[in-house]
Design a protein around this motif. Structure first.
Motif, PDB file in Angstrom:
ATOM      1  N   LEU A   2       2.282  -2.258   0.335  1.00 41.68           N
ATOM      2  CA  LEU A   2       3.716  -2.551   0.367  1.00 41.68           C
ATOM      3  C   LEU A   2       4.100  -3.355   1.463  1.00 41.68           C
ATOM      4  CD1 LEU A   2       5.661   0.422  -0.984  1.00 41.68           C
ATOM      5  CD2 LEU A   2       5.129  -1.550  -2.323  1.00 41.68           C
ATOM      6  N   GLN A   3       3.086  -2.977   2.697  1.00 43.78           N
ATOM      7  CA  GLN A   3       3.412  -3.710   4.017  1.00 43.78           C
ATOM      8  C   GLN A   3       2.868  -5.269   3.896  1.00 43.78           C
ATOM      9  OE1 GLN A   3       1.916  -1.129   6.472  1.00 43.78           O
ATOM     10  NE2 GLN A   3       3.908  -0.341   7.140  1.00 43.78           N
ATOM     11  N   GLU A   4       1.537  -5.129   2.966  1.00 47.66           N
ATOM     12  CA  GLU A   4       0.932  -6.694   2.716  1.00 47.66           C
ATOM     13  C   GLU A   4       2.049  -7.366   1.829  1.00 47.66           C
ATOM     14  OE1 GLU A   4      -2.876  -8.446   0.703  1.00 47.66           O
ATOM     15  OE2 GLU A   4      -2.606  -6.193   0.435  1.00 47.66           O
ATOM     16  N   ALA A   5       2.593  -6.613   0.898  1.00 50.10           N
ATOM     17  CA  ALA A   5       3.709  -7.212   0.096  1.00 50.10           C
ATOM     18  C   ALA A   5       4.601  -8.026   0.848  1.00 50.10           C
ATOM     19  CB  ALA A   5       4.135  -6.598  -1.015  1.00 50.10           C
ATOM     20  N   ALA A   6       5.263  -7.348   1.792  1.00 50.62           N
ATOM     21  CA  ALA A   6       6.404  -7.628   2.562  1.00 50.62           C
ATOM     22  C   ALA A   6       6.003  -8.715   3.445  1.00 50.62           C
ATOM     23  CB  ALA A   6       6.946  -6.305   3.598  1.00 50.62           C
ATOM     24  N   GLN A   7       4.605  -9.030   3.842  1.00 56.63           N
ATOM     25  CA  GLN A   7       4.244 -10.208   4.523  1.00 56.63           C
ATOM     26  C   GLN A   7       3.978 -11.551   3.665  1.00 56.63           C
ATOM     27  OE1 GLN A   7       4.003 -10.088   7.912  1.00 56.63           O
ATOM     28  NE2 GLN A   7       4.628  -8.083   7.714  1.00 56.63           N
ATOM     29  N   THR A   8       4.617 -11.197   2.277  1.00 53.80           N
ATOM     30  CA  THR A   8       4.013 -12.446   1.361  1.00 53.80           C
ATOM     31  C   THR A   8       5.462 -13.084   0.849  1.00 53.80           C
ATOM     32  OG1 THR A   8       2.169 -11.404   0.652  1.00 53.80           O
ATOM     33  CG2 THR A   8       3.102 -13.352  -0.780  1.00 53.80           C
ATOM     34  N   PRO A   9       5.967 -14.015   1.156  1.00 57.25           N
ATOM     35  CA  PRO A   9       7.405 -14.682   0.730  1.00 57.25           C
ATOM     36  C   PRO A   9       7.288 -14.643  -0.914  1.00 57.25           C
ATOM     37  CG  PRO A   9       6.093 -16.271   2.273  1.00 57.25           C
ATOM     38  CD  PRO A   9       5.104 -15.278   1.943  1.00 57.25           C
ATOM     39  N   ASN A  10       8.484 -14.596  -1.358  1.00 54.87           N
ATOM     40  CA  ASN A  10       8.881 -14.369  -2.900  1.00 54.87           C
ATOM     41  C   ASN A  10       8.088 -13.487  -3.598  1.00 54.87           C
ATOM     42  OD1 ASN A  10      10.586 -16.680  -2.588  1.00 54.87           O
ATOM     43  ND2 ASN A  10       9.303 -18.002  -3.545  1.00 54.87           N
ATOM     44  N   SER A  11       8.081 -12.359  -2.880  1.00 54.80           N
ATOM     45  CA  SER A  11       7.304 -11.086  -3.658  1.00 54.80           C
ATOM     46  C   SER A  11       8.322 -10.002  -4.329  1.00 54.80           C
ATOM     47  CB  SER A  11       6.495 -10.314  -2.276  1.00 54.80           C
ATOM     48  OG  SER A  11       5.344 -10.955  -2.048  1.00 54.80           O
ATOM     49  N   LEU A  12       7.870  -9.509  -5.627  1.00 56.38           N
ATOM     50  CA  LEU A  12       8.579  -8.606  -6.022  1.00 56.38           C
ATOM     51  C   LEU A  12       7.552  -7.194  -6.466  1.00 56.38           C
ATOM     52  CD1 LEU A  12      10.973  -7.523  -7.887  1.00 56.38           C
ATOM     53  CD2 LEU A  12       9.875  -8.505  -9.909  1.00 56.38           C
ATOM     54  N   HIS A  13       8.270  -6.114  -6.120  1.00 52.02           N
ATOM     55  CA  HIS A  13       7.323  -5.001  -6.192  1.00 52.02           C
ATOM     56  C   HIS A  13       7.889  -4.306  -7.743  1.00 52.02           C
ATOM     57  CE1 HIS A  13       6.566  -0.455  -5.434  1.00 52.02           C
ATOM     58  NE2 HIS A  13       5.629  -0.872  -5.803  1.00 52.02           N
ATOM     59  N   VAL A  14       7.091  -4.290  -8.701  1.00 52.59           N
ATOM     60  CA  VAL A  14       7.142  -3.731  -9.740  1.00 52.59           C
ATOM     61  C   VAL A  14       6.455  -2.210  -9.786  1.00 52.59           C
ATOM     62  CG1 VAL A  14       6.918  -3.718 -12.497  1.00 52.59           C
ATOM     63  CG2 VAL A  14       7.257  -5.778 -11.265  1.00 52.59           C
ATOM     64  N   VAL A  15       7.467  -1.278  -9.747  1.00 53.47           N
ATOM     65  CA  VAL A  15       6.776   0.125  -9.591  1.00 53.47           C
ATOM     66  C   VAL A  15       7.061   0.856 -10.908  1.00 53.47           C
ATOM     67  CG1 VAL A  15       8.762   1.104  -8.525  1.00 53.47           C
ATOM     68  CG2 VAL A  15       6.974   2.340  -7.983  1.00 53.47           C
ATOM     69  N   TYR A  16       5.999   1.690 -11.336  1.00 54.08           N
ATOM     70  CA  TYR A  16       6.053   2.370 -12.583  1.00 54.08           C
ATOM     71  C   TYR A  16       6.905   3.484 -12.236  1.00 54.08           C
ATOM     72  CZ  TYR A  16       3.891   4.800 -16.475  1.00 54.08           C
ATOM     73  OH  TYR A  16       3.687   5.082 -17.701  1.00 54.08           O
ATOM     74  N   ILE A  17       7.796   3.802 -13.290  1.00 55.77           N
ATOM     75  CA  ILE A  17       9.083   4.914 -13.158  1.00 55.77           C
ATOM     76  C   ILE A  17       8.435   6.109 -12.972  1.00 55.77           C
ATOM     77  CG2 ILE A  17       8.685   5.271 -15.826  1.00 55.77           C
ATOM     78  CD1 ILE A  17      12.058   4.990 -14.031  1.00 55.77           C
ATOM     79  N   ASN A  18       7.197   6.560 -12.963  1.00 52.71           N
ATOM     80  CA  ASN A  18       6.581   7.624 -12.805  1.00 52.71           C
ATOM     81  C   ASN A  18       6.087   7.813 -11.273  1.00 52.71           C
ATOM     82  OD1 ASN A  18       6.718   7.778 -15.528  1.00 52.71           O
ATOM     83  ND2 ASN A  18       4.493   8.330 -15.904  1.00 52.71           N
ATOM     84  N   THR A  19       7.275   7.609 -10.534  1.00 51.35           N
ATOM     85  CA  THR A  19       7.317   7.986  -9.070  1.00 51.35           C
ATOM     86  C   THR A  19       8.532   8.652  -8.573  1.00 51.35           C
ATOM     87  OG1 THR A  19       8.049   5.577  -8.858  1.00 51.35           O
ATOM     88  CG2 THR A  19       5.561   5.936  -8.636  1.00 51.35           C
TER      89      THR A  19
END
Length: 673
Positions: free
Chosen positions: A322-339
């Motif tokens: 997730l921290q790598e994603a946070a370093q990338t502009p225009n990022s969306l995290h799609v997380v599975y409901i099973n969390t």
């Protein structure tokens, strides 16, 4: 040159003209010489390629129907029928004294009979090895039987004919293990194999147990939401009780919380959740969001009811992802409901996050790419689902635009090709249940059940996903959520009900075996309503051949948990304790779900309604988080990605707030050395 172990394509010459024809080469440590295409196949292909237009090819197909020899009526049995044909078709496969394959076929449709005749002419007289080496997709393409000759459903029927011939040839020449199965008729259940017997044991529940549960739930206004993966014993009783007490709901995880809200609004003061911990957390969060904070929510034990997939998302490795994603502009995290709610809240604090389910993940990702310029999507934590999504998008990138747009109207092959480098997925998260549907198990499905209907959850390994997608392309498979699988089985049965002849439909269940209760009840209800005794549905459980089948006994004769090799997860004892668990670590039933027993539900229900009982149930409440994220409670923050998904489900597009968050979220400062 092909690499060692890689399948190769062979280009061969037909009489008078050059053509390509694919013969599958066996994998080996070294590349073997190209195999010669049998003359009979070359002759059939040559005849079709000499036709100058679709009308001539159509007439040639009918000519092959006239060439079929008589098919004995005594062989026109349900077990000889070809599944997936739009009309009745039968195939008989045998070996002659020299070991060559001999085929007989028939159909009540002349066009289907013609297709069968083409295959009989091309394949009869081959050795089993030659027949099994034929690549059906390549063969059918060379015949050029496109829409100008016949409807796509007819072409799919021809592919299913070939799949049936190859599967029956393999059965004649190879000792294949048979998976356990459950044969469902209008009035009976016939299990084959000990695993199936264990699943069927509780499908017709004890009436006294049902009455006791209904009395408790109705007297104390308790609603029950349960996942499809419950033990058959629990589901059998719950399904029967639901006929008398309407506030019982069995579904996949997405719908459980919504059902709980409806129950609370209808007057239920307590909700019992039969599932793993993230499910009870989601129920609690959605009830709170609906203003129903006074409704009590209870799990079935004070112990943690874990989930290997949910736990993967709480690891340091996932945080780094997730921290790598946070370093990338225009990022969306799609997380599975099973969390867990903690995962959802923490993730959203780092990267704009939306939850998804196995039934809506494809649309969520494609809509996000269509709606947000230069977007990068980070999917997690399910590695198998992430790989399957990447494979699906790669396939779409090579398909005609009209096919892509059937899946999502805003995309073309070019737009899908462009998004491929910007779709990321986590590499270290798996479900111990779906792990079983790979490797050897999948290969046995391919060899022994290639002509059956194949169902696969989106979380299964890539081998099973590929197999089900291949079946789906010829109308014989489905890939999706538990609800998608149930709907697919019901749809195929409905097609059979609209036909007047006897049939046996065979489905390979590529997901957790707990679904069998819902399948049985759905199938038998449809057969009863239609008054059909001549239709049968067989559900096949693809249990690994190395399954554990004997419970270990602890001191005093009590069953002790069975430790899975390479795992710290114990298979909890029960009616099918350890049954269907692979020595590689996967199980056909979830050991965590087994913690939601019928006795546990009865004990919780008995304690509801008294001060002493409430005190005893304090540890049964969903996990409470004391810490805060971004000024919100953990539950509130974790609910945000869920609400984004609910908006998407209703509006079919990302909310304006989420899009604005993605486009305006500042890149997090780098951390570390």
């Amino acid at each position: 040159m092909a690499r060692p172990g890689q399948q190769t394509s062979v280009v061969l010459a037909a009489p008078a003209r050059r053509q390509s024809f694919v013969v599958k080469a066996a994998s080996s440590a070294a590349v073997k010489p190209a195999k010669q295409t049998p003359a009979a196949l070359q002759t059939v292909v040559y005849k079709f390629q000499q036709c100058s237009d679709p009308k001539q090819r159509y007439q040639l197909v009918l000519h092959y129907a006239d060439g079929l020899s008589a098919y004995p009526d005594e062989l026109k049995l349900p077990e000889n029928r070809v599944l997936g044909c739009t009309s009745q078709a039968w195939v008989d496969v045998s070996l002659d004294s020299s070991g060559k394959v001999q085929l007989r076929a028939a159909s009540d449709s002349k066009l289907t009979a013609g297709l069968a005749g083409v295959l009989v002419s091309a394949l009869s007289g081959l050795t089993p090895e030659q027949l099994l080496d034929v690549d059906g997709t390549s063969f059918m393409q060379l015949l050029n039987l496109g829409p100008g000759v016949m409807a796509p459903s007819r072409a799919s029927g021809a592919a299913n004919l070939l799949a049936t011939i190859q599967r029956r040839t393999r059965v004649l020449t190879t000792q294949l293990p048979r998976f356990p199965s459950l044969l469902i008729t209008r009035d009976s259940l016939q299990p084959q194999g000990t695993f199936a017997e264990a699943q069927a044991q509780f499908l017709q529940p004890n009436a006294q147990q049902v009455a006791q549960l209904v009395q408790l739930l109705s007297a104390k206004r308790i609603g029950v939401v349960a996942h499809y993966y419950m033990d058959p014993q629990v589901q059998g009783v719950l399904s029967a009780a639901a006929e008398q007490w309407p506030h019982i709901h069995i579904s996949d995880s997405l719908v459980m919380a919504d059902a709980a809200v409806r129950m609370a609004q209808a007057g239920c003061s307590t909700i019992a959740v039969l599932g793993v911990d993230f499910m009870s957390e989601n129920v609690r969060a959605i009830l709170d969001d609906a203003g129903l904070t006074d409704v009590q929510v209870y799990r079935m034990t004070s112990a943690d009811i874990g989930c290997s997939l949910a736990e993967a998302a709480e690891s340091a490795e996932y945080t780094s992802y997730l921290q790598e994603a946070a370093q990338t502009p225009n990022s969306l995290h799609v997380v599975y409901i099973n969390t867990s709610l903690r995962t959802k809240a923490t993730a959203h604090s780092l990267v704009p996050t939306i939850t998804c389910t196995s039934s809506n993940v494809v649309q969520t990702v494609l809509q996000a790419f269509a709606q947000v310029p230069d977007l990068t999507v980070w999917y997690g934590p399910d590695t198998y689902m992430g790989r399957n999504l990447a494979q699906l998008f790669t396939q779409l990138a090579d398909l005609p635009d009209e096919v892509v747009q059937q899946l999502h109207p805003a995309h073309t092959a070019a737009t899908v090709r462009a998004l491929l480098p910007r779709f990321k997925h986590y590499a270290s998260g798996t479900c111990i249940v779906h792990h079983i549907f790979g490797g050897e198990t999948c290969e046995l499905v391919r060899k022994g059940y290639g002509d059956a209907y194949l169902t696969a959850h989106f979380e299964v390994p890539g081998e099973m996903f590929t197999l089900a997608m291949e079946a789906k392309a010829r109308g014989m498979g489905v890939v999706g959520s538990t609800s998608n699988i149930l709907d697919f089985i019901a749809a195929k049965l409905l097609e059979a009900l609209q036909q007047s002849y006897a049939q046996r439909l065979v489905f390979v269940l590529g997901t957790e075996s707990g679904m069998i209760t819902s399948i049985v009840r759905k199938v038998q209800a449809m057969l009863l309503e239609a008054c059909r005794e001549d239709l049968e549905v067989e559900i096949v459980f693809p249990v690994n051949p190395q399954a554990i089948t004997i419970q270990q006994q602890g001191s005093g004769g009590a069953a002790a948990p069975v430790e899975l090799p390479g795992s710290n997860i114990a298979v909890l004892p029960g009616a099918a304790g350890g049954e269907g668990c692979s020595s590689e670590g996967g199980c056909a039933s979830c050991p965590y779900m087994k913690m939601n027993s019928l006795d546990a539900l009865l004990a919780v229900a008995q304690r509801v309604g008294s001060d002493a009982g409430a005190a005893m149930l304090e540890g049964f409440k969903p996990r409470a988080y004391e810490d805060k994220v971004g000024g919100l409670s953990m539950a509130q923050a974790g609910c945000v990605p869920i609400l984004h998904m609910r908006h998407f489900s209703q509006q079919k597009q990302l909310s304006k707030d989420l899009v604005q968050d993605v486009m305006s979220r500042r890149v997090a400062p780098a951390t570390g050395c």
